[in-house]
Design a protein around this motif. Structure first.
Motif, mmCIF file in Angstrom:
data_model
loop_
_atom_site.group_PDB
_atom_site.id
_atom_site.type_symbol
_atom_site.label_atom_id
_atom_site.label_comp_id
_atom_site.label_asym_id
_atom_site.label_seq_id
_atom_site.Cartn_x
_atom_site.Cartn_y
_atom_site.Cartn_z
ATOM 1 N N PHE A 1 0.837 -1.212 0.000
ATOM 2 C CA PHE A 1 0.000 0.000 0.000
ATOM 3 C C PHE A 1 0.865 1.251 0.000
ATOM 4 C CE2 PHE A 1 -3.447 -2.830 1.395
ATOM 5 C CZ PHE A 1 -4.496 -2.350 0.610
ATOM 6 N N ASP A 2 1.882 1.286 0.840
ATOM 7 C CA ASP A 2 2.758 2.457 0.932
ATOM 8 C C ASP A 2 3.439 2.764 -0.398
ATOM 9 O OD1 ASP A 2 2.093 2.657 3.618
ATOM 10 O OD2 ASP A 2 4.011 1.851 4.348
ATOM 11 N N GLU A 3 3.737 1.742 -1.171
ATOM 12 C CA GLU A 3 4.426 1.923 -2.448
ATOM 13 C C GLU A 3 3.459 2.118 -3.618
ATOM 14 O OE1 GLU A 3 7.125 -1.391 -2.644
ATOM 15 O OE2 GLU A 3 8.267 -0.657 -0.913
ATOM 16 N N GLY A 4 2.147 2.191 -3.326
ATOM 17 C CA GLY A 4 1.155 2.464 -4.367
ATOM 18 C C GLY A 4 0.859 1.287 -5.280
ATOM 19 N N ILE A 5 1.198 0.095 -4.852
ATOM 20 C CA ILE A 5 0.968 -1.107 -5.661
ATOM 21 C C ILE A 5 -0.364 -1.765 -5.306
ATOM 22 C CG2 ILE A 5 1.864 -3.397 -6.274
ATOM 23 C CD1 ILE A 5 3.652 -1.018 -7.188
#
Length: 95
Positions: A30-34
């Motif tokens: 989630f943090d990496e936008g995946i």
């Protein structure tokens, strides 16, 4: 876009001991936008993740970092979807 299913294996009993690491793996996605969505499949069959902004090869590598996969707690299936039609709220998935 991808749907990743994580189905519990015969080693399901190991899941509680690995949950912190599994949750950290999800949080990183989630943090990496995946990752766009994650959750449990019912009834208590495992989980699923909706992923985008990543190649299939890179997603396969990422999945291998999940402690549940490393310790054979789940089996993984990756379904690739090419969105053709979406609700306006999900139009970004067609990009």
């Amino acid at each position: 876009m991808f749907v990743v299913t994580l189905k519990f294996s015969a080693n399901k009993a190991k899941a509680p001991a690995l949950m912190e690491g599994h949750n950290a793996w999800i949080r990183r996605g989630f943090d990496e936008g995946i990752f766009l969505l994650s959750g449990s499949t019912q009834p208590s069959a495992g989980g699923a993740v909706l992923a985008h902004n990543i190649s299939r090869t890179d997603l396969e590598i990422r999945v291998q970092d999940d402690p549940f996969v490393v310790e054979d707690v789940v089996t993984v299936e990756i379904l690739e979807i090419t969105p053709g039609r979406t609700d306006e709220r999900l139009a970004f998935l067609k990009a």
